[in-house]
Design a protein around this motif. Structure first.
Motif, PDB file in Angstrom:
ATOM      1  N   ILE A 401     -58.895 -26.993 -21.245  1.00  0.00           N
ATOM      2  CA  ILE A 401     -60.046 -26.295 -20.694  1.00  0.00           C
ATOM      3  C   ILE A 401     -59.691 -25.547 -19.419  1.00  0.00           C
ATOM      4  O   ILE A 401     -60.511 -24.753 -18.896  1.00  0.00           O
ATOM      5  CB  ILE A 401     -61.192 -27.305 -20.414  1.00  0.00           C
ATOM      6  N   ALA A 402     -58.486 -25.737 -18.879  1.00  0.00           N
ATOM      7  CA  ALA A 402     -58.108 -25.126 -17.602  1.00  0.00           C
ATOM      8  C   ALA A 402     -58.233 -23.606 -17.600  1.00  0.00           C
ATOM      9  O   ALA A 402     -58.736 -23.028 -16.630  1.00  0.00           O
ATOM     10  CB  ALA A 402     -56.694 -25.560 -17.215  1.00  0.00           C
ATOM     11  N   PRO A 403     -57.762 -22.877 -18.640  1.00  0.00           N
ATOM     12  CA  PRO A 403     -57.924 -21.410 -18.611  1.00  0.00           C
ATOM     13  C   PRO A 403     -59.370 -20.973 -18.466  1.00  0.00           C
ATOM     14  O   PRO A 403     -59.665 -19.997 -17.762  1.00  0.00           O
ATOM     15  CB  PRO A 403     -57.324 -20.965 -19.945  1.00  0.00           C
ATOM     16  N   ALA A 404     -60.286 -21.667 -19.128  1.00  0.00           N
ATOM     17  CA  ALA A 404     -61.696 -21.297 -19.026  1.00  0.00           C
ATOM     18  C   ALA A 404     -62.219 -21.493 -17.608  1.00  0.00           C
ATOM     19  O   ALA A 404     -62.966 -20.650 -17.084  1.00  0.00           O
ATOM     20  CB  ALA A 404     -62.521 -22.110 -20.013  1.00  0.00           C
ATOM     21  N   ILE A 405     -61.841 -22.590 -16.967  1.00  0.00           N
ATOM     22  CA  ILE A 405     -62.300 -22.850 -15.600  1.00  0.00           C
ATOM     23  C   ILE A 405     -61.704 -21.820 -14.638  1.00  0.00           C
ATOM     24  O   ILE A 405     -62.388 -21.336 -13.719  1.00  0.00           O
ATOM     25  CB  ILE A 405     -61.923 -24.281 -15.165  1.00  0.00           C
ATOM     26  N   VAL A 406     -60.445 -21.462 -14.852  1.00  0.00           N
ATOM     27  CA  VAL A 406     -59.833 -20.429 -14.008  1.00  0.00           C
ATOM     28  C   VAL A 406     -60.582 -19.113 -14.161  1.00  0.00           C
ATOM     29  O   VAL A 406     -60.871 -18.408 -13.172  1.00  0.00           O
ATOM     30  CB  VAL A 406     -58.345 -20.258 -14.380  1.00  0.00           C
ATOM     31  N   VAL A 463     -73.125 -11.323 -13.471  1.00  0.00           N
ATOM     32  CA  VAL A 463     -71.873 -10.685 -13.879  1.00  0.00           C
ATOM     33  C   VAL A 463     -70.945 -11.693 -14.554  1.00  0.00           C
ATOM     34  O   VAL A 463     -70.199 -11.349 -15.487  1.00  0.00           O
ATOM     35  CB  VAL A 463     -71.195 -10.049 -12.654  1.00  0.00           C
ATOM     36  N   SER A 464     -70.991 -12.949 -14.107  1.00  0.00           N
ATOM     37  CA  SER A 464     -70.099 -13.979 -14.648  1.00  0.00           C
ATOM     38  C   SER A 464     -70.661 -14.655 -15.887  1.00  0.00           C
ATOM     39  O   SER A 464     -70.035 -15.588 -16.410  1.00  0.00           O
ATOM     40  CB  SER A 464     -69.829 -15.041 -13.576  1.00  0.00           C
ATOM     41  N   ALA A 465     -71.837 -14.227 -16.359  1.00  0.00           N
ATOM     42  CA  ALA A 465     -72.472 -14.883 -17.504  1.00  0.00           C
ATOM     43  C   ALA A 465     -71.572 -14.928 -18.739  1.00  0.00           C
ATOM     44  O   ALA A 465     -71.492 -15.971 -19.405  1.00  0.00           O
ATOM     45  CB  ALA A 465     -73.798 -14.198 -17.823  1.00  0.00           C
ATOM     46  N   PRO A 466     -70.873 -13.834 -19.114  1.00  0.00           N
ATOM     47  CA  PRO A 466     -70.001 -13.925 -20.297  1.00  0.00           C
ATOM     48  C   PRO A 466     -68.914 -14.987 -20.162  1.00  0.00           C
ATOM     49  O   PRO A 466     -68.677 -15.771 -21.091  1.00  0.00           O
ATOM     50  CB  PRO A 466     -69.410 -12.517 -20.410  1.00  0.00           C
ATOM     51  N   SER A 467     -68.256 -15.026 -18.995  1.00  0.00           N
ATOM     52  CA  SER A 467     -67.202 -16.015 -18.800  1.00  0.00           C
ATOM     53  C   SER A 467     -67.766 -17.427 -18.803  1.00  0.00           C
ATOM     54  O   SER A 467     -67.170 -18.352 -19.380  1.00  0.00           O
ATOM     55  CB  SER A 467     -66.462 -15.743 -17.485  1.00  0.00           C
ATOM     56  N   LEU A 468     -68.929 -17.616 -18.181  1.00  0.00           N
ATOM     57  CA  LEU A 468     -69.551 -18.939 -18.175  1.00  0.00           C
ATOM     58  C   LEU A 468     -69.975 -19.365 -19.586  1.00  0.00           C
ATOM     59  O   LEU A 468     -69.859 -20.541 -19.945  1.00  0.00           O
ATOM     60  CB  LEU A 468     -70.757 -18.937 -17.237  1.00  0.00           C
ATOM     61  N   TRP A 469     -70.442 -18.411 -20.373  1.00  0.00           N
ATOM     62  CA  TRP A 469     -70.851 -18.731 -21.735  1.00  0.00           C
ATOM     63  C   TRP A 469     -69.657 -19.165 -22.574  1.00  0.00           C
ATOM     64  O   TRP A 469     -69.728 -20.154 -23.307  1.00  0.00           O
ATOM     65  CB  TRP A 469     -71.553 -17.536 -22.366  1.00  0.00           C
ATOM     66  N   TRP A 470     -68.534 -18.435 -22.471  1.00  0.00           N
ATOM     67  CA  TRP A 470     -67.347 -18.816 -23.229  1.00  0.00           C
ATOM     68  C   TRP A 470     -66.772 -20.140 -22.719  1.00  0.00           C
ATOM     69  O   TRP A 470     -66.189 -20.908 -23.490  1.00  0.00           O
ATOM     70  CB  TRP A 470     -66.308 -17.708 -23.187  1.00  0.00           C
ATOM     71  N   THR A 471     -66.926 -20.411 -21.436  1.00  0.00           N
ATOM     72  CA  THR A 471     -66.501 -21.712 -20.918  1.00  0.00           C
ATOM     73  C   THR A 471     -67.333 -22.831 -21.533  1.00  0.00           C
ATOM     74  O   THR A 471     -66.806 -23.892 -21.908  1.00  0.00           O
ATOM     75  CB  THR A 471     -66.630 -21.741 -19.381  1.00  0.00           C
ATOM     76  N   TRP A 472     -68.628 -22.603 -21.657  1.00  0.00           N
ATOM     77  CA  TRP A 472     -69.490 -23.604 -22.289  1.00  0.00           C
ATOM     78  C   TRP A 472     -69.117 -23.802 -23.758  1.00  0.00           C
ATOM     79  O   TRP A 472     -69.100 -24.934 -24.257  1.00  0.00           O
ATOM     80  CB  TRP A 472     -70.939 -23.187 -22.151  1.00  0.00           C
ATOM     81  N   LEU A 473     -68.796 -22.709 -24.453  1.00  0.00           N
ATOM     82  CA  LEU A 473     -68.363 -22.827 -25.842  1.00  0.00           C
ATOM     83  C   LEU A 473     -67.053 -23.610 -25.945  1.00  0.00           C
ATOM     84  O   LEU A 473     -66.865 -24.403 -26.875  1.00  0.00           O
ATOM     85  CB  LEU A 473     -68.191 -21.439 -26.467  1.00  0.00           C
ATOM     86  N   ALA A 474     -66.154 -23.385 -24.996  1.00  0.00           N
ATOM     87  CA  ALA A 474     -64.893 -24.129 -25.006  1.00  0.00           C
ATOM     88  C   ALA A 474     -65.122 -25.615 -24.767  1.00  0.00           C
ATOM     89  O   ALA A 474     -64.398 -26.466 -25.290  1.00  0.00           O
ATOM     90  CB  ALA A 474     -63.943 -23.559 -23.948  1.00  0.00           C
ATOM     91  N   LEU A 475     -66.140 -25.950 -23.999  1.00  0.00           N
ATOM     92  CA  LEU A 475     -66.449 -27.348 -23.734  1.00  0.00           C
ATOM     93  C   LEU A 475     -67.130 -28.034 -24.919  1.00  0.00           C
ATOM     94  O   LEU A 475     -66.875 -29.208 -25.201  1.00  0.00           O
ATOM     95  CB  LEU A 475     -67.358 -27.452 -22.504  1.00  0.00           C
ATOM     96  N   ALA A 481     -62.169 -20.621 -27.308  1.00  0.00           N
ATOM     97  CA  ALA A 481     -62.961 -19.768 -26.423  1.00  0.00           C
ATOM     98  C   ALA A 481     -62.450 -19.800 -24.987  1.00  0.00           C
ATOM     99  O   ALA A 481     -62.848 -18.957 -24.169  1.00  0.00           O
ATOM    100  CB  ALA A 481     -64.425 -20.186 -26.455  1.00  0.00           C
ATOM    101  N   ALA A 482     -61.563 -20.739 -24.651  1.00  0.00           N
ATOM    102  CA  ALA A 482     -61.055 -20.832 -23.276  1.00  0.00           C
ATOM    103  C   ALA A 482     -60.278 -19.589 -22.886  1.00  0.00           C
ATOM    104  O   ALA A 482     -60.382 -19.100 -21.758  1.00  0.00           O
ATOM    105  CB  ALA A 482     -60.186 -22.077 -23.129  1.00  0.00           C
ATOM    106  N   SER A 483     -59.484 -19.056 -23.812  1.00  0.00           N
ATOM    107  CA  SER A 483     -58.719 -17.845 -23.491  1.00  0.00           C
ATOM    108  C   SER A 483     -59.643 -16.646 -23.282  1.00  0.00           C
ATOM    109  O   SER A 483     -59.396 -15.801 -22.423  1.00  0.00           O
ATOM    110  CB  SER A 483     -57.714 -17.553 -24.605  1.00  0.00           C
ATOM    111  N   LEU A 484     -60.727 -16.560 -24.064  1.00  0.00           N
ATOM    112  CA  LEU A 484     -61.691 -15.486 -23.857  1.00  0.00           C
ATOM    113  C   LEU A 484     -62.351 -15.605 -22.490  1.00  0.00           C
ATOM    114  O   LEU A 484     -62.549 -14.605 -21.790  1.00  0.00           O
ATOM    115  CB  LEU A 484     -62.759 -15.526 -24.959  1.00  0.00           C
TER     116      LEU A 484
END
Length: 522
Positions: A401-406, A463-475, A481-484
């Motif tokens: 999950i580290a890439p998504a958090i970054v 602005v960060s909503a897409p990245s946060l959404w993909w982070t939630w999907l990765a979780l 989805a972490a790479s996205l």
């Protein structure tokens, strides 16, 4: 000449036990601590000799590469002075080749190198127990120790050219923080791995890469030969090539020092200018240096900065009460830290008070002001995030999950900085005057202060909503989805940062008169 240089080196070592009692005490305590650490490391190396070949290789290669890197970085970070600097031998008209060899040989006679030799011998014992030949183990010890010594000599020489005879405390502090940013995440990563008698997959991947790098090849080829891997020849070639390259670089540095006289320091006053002696001599550099002084000394900035980590950690309590799993709640504080660090400079211009007149009177354009003001928060926030993200991921327990958090942190932080660059120039609001308590807020009418605060924070979240959404999907669904989340977060954050700084620069240039009126009125 070689014998004389070696005697001089031994005399310098013995001289550490004479002179100021406090200095001698510090030196003795340091040697005792180093000896204790060396003994513990030797015991660890010898205790794994009965383990599998893979385990012996993973531990010795990783630790050997880390030691080599430490010898390359320590002379720069610690800002040490070389007592056998080649420039001290200019007046003797010595041949460069002989002097370079003598000084390199004298580099073996130091407390850290003696500890390194002890570690290398213990590693060789473990290699032989794991199936390596005695010849390969001895050759690896010689190449590994020589590589470390030459790395240290070259680093000292390069530091002497780049930094000169004086290095500011601020620059040394920055370099030390840089090393901590590298060391702490790696330590957290290793401590969080589940060994269970075998080499964890992530560590084995790191070791496989280090085996063919200049810092790890010398520690890898004995066991590569032992298991019949033909790539051991490649590792040996890389180790020898690295040693030859370092030897050539050291010889070139000695020749340079013996044939070149540096320009004397005529700007002696720069030695007491602190951050102004570190940053470039440009308008943006001047703004950055002045901002660094404020951020690191003004208690108003310090309180705002120190509150962020505690406030972020406090968010875990209501999440746990609400029934959020602990491994998920462990990831939330670092996201809040990134958001608040990006939001923090949204009103930094107001903290200048009437000092903003220097920018206006000098005709400073908006871009140097906007860029310079972001330097302090970058210097503070990036190390905190670089250390906090691995800790959060380790508490979560899943490194995938580290890439998504970054990506999520990068989007929140950089987009917050971009929006803050606009808000601080477009809509500053009164703050606590200089010298007053940071907990005392000035009286003001209306909600002019709440609007820019809310807009910057909500804008960064939007602005960060897409990245946060993909982070939630990765979780919750798929880890792919972490790479996205990573690439979307980094790209979005950088784009908003560049646009925000550009727009903020234009706003600052057009509103200098209004900004000066605000400073005089507040």
């Amino acid at each position: 000449m070689v014998a004389h240089v070696l005697r001089l080196r031994l005399a310098l070592l013995l001289g550490a036990f004479r002179g100021d009692p406090q200095k001698v005490t510090r030196g003795v305590v340091g040697m005792v601590l180093l000896a204790a650490a060396t003994a513990a490391a030797c015991w660890a190396f010898l205790s794994v000799q009965n383990s599998s070949t893979a385990a012996v290789g993973a531990i010795t290669i990783f630790c050997g590469a880390a030691l080599t890197l430490a010898f390359a970085l320590a002379p720069i970070v610690a800002a040490v002075t070389d007592p056998l600097d080649p420039r001290r031998f200019r007046v003797f008209a010595l041949p460069a080749d002989a002097l370079a060899g003598a000084l390199a040989l004298a580099g073996l006679f130091s407390v850290p190198v003696l500890g390194l030799i002890a570690l290398a011998v213990c590693a060789a014992v473990s290699w032989v127990a794991a199936g390596a030949t005695v010849v390969a183990a001895i050759l690896a010890v010689v190449i590994g120790v020589a590589t470390c010594v030459l790395f240290a000599r070259v680093a000292l020489g390069v530091a002497g050219i780049i930094f000169g005879d004086r290095r500011s405390r601020e620059l040394s502090g920055l370099l030390l923080v840089t090393v901590l940013v590298i060391v702490v995440p790696v330590g957290v990563f290793l401590a969080s791995l589940d060994w269970r008698g075998t080499v964890p997959g992530p560590l084995q991947q790191v070791v496989d890469v280090l085996s063919y790098t200049p810092i790890g090849a010398a520690w890898a080829f004995p066991l590569l030969f032992a298991r019949g891997d033909a790539s051991g020849v490649l590792a040996l070639i890389i180790a020898l090539a690295t040693l030859a390259a370092l030897g050539g670089a050291w010889l070139a540095l000695v020749r340079h020092f013996l044939s070149t006289i540096e320009k004397p320091l005529t700007t002696r006053e720069r030695g007491g200018l602190g951050w102004f002696s570190v940053v470039p001599g440009t308008p943006g550099g001047a703004v950055a240096a002045r901002s660094l002084v404020y951020w690191l000394r003004d208690r108003r900035y310090l309180v705002n900065t120190l509150v962020i980590p505690f406030a972020a950690v406090a968010t875990v309590v209501p999440l746990l009460i609400a029934g959020v799993p602990a491994n998920v709640a462990a990831l939330v504080p670092i996201l809040f830290v990134a958001l608040f660090f990006g939001w923090l400079p949204h009103n930094d211009l107001a903290y200048d008070s009437t000092a903003i007149w220097m920018h206006v009177a000098s005709g400073l354009r908006g871009l140097p002001d906007r860029v310079g003001r972001l330097v302090p928060i970058l210097v503070i926030a990036i190390p905190v995030l670089a250390i906090g993200i691995p800790v959060s991921v380790a508490l979560h327990g899943r490194w995938a999950i580290a890439p998504a958090i970054v990506g999520a942190c990068a989007s929140l932080f950089f987009s917050g900085l971009g929006l803050s660059s606009i808000a601080s120039a477009a809509s500053p609001y009164p703050v606590t005057p200089p010298g007053e308590s940071p907990f005392q807020q000035p009286q003001r009418t209306g909600s002019s202060g709440a609007i820019p605060q809310a807009l910057v924070m909500l804008g960064a979240l939007a602005v960060s909503a897409p990245s946060l959404w993909w982070t939630w999907l990765a979780l919750t669904r798929t880890i792919e989805a972490a790479s996205l989340a990573l690439w979307a977060g980094v790209a979005t954050g950088l784009v908003v940062l560049v646009l925000g700084v550009t727009i903020g620069a234009a706003v600052f240039t057009r509103r200098t008169g209004r900004i000066m009126e605000f400073a005089e009125a507040s």
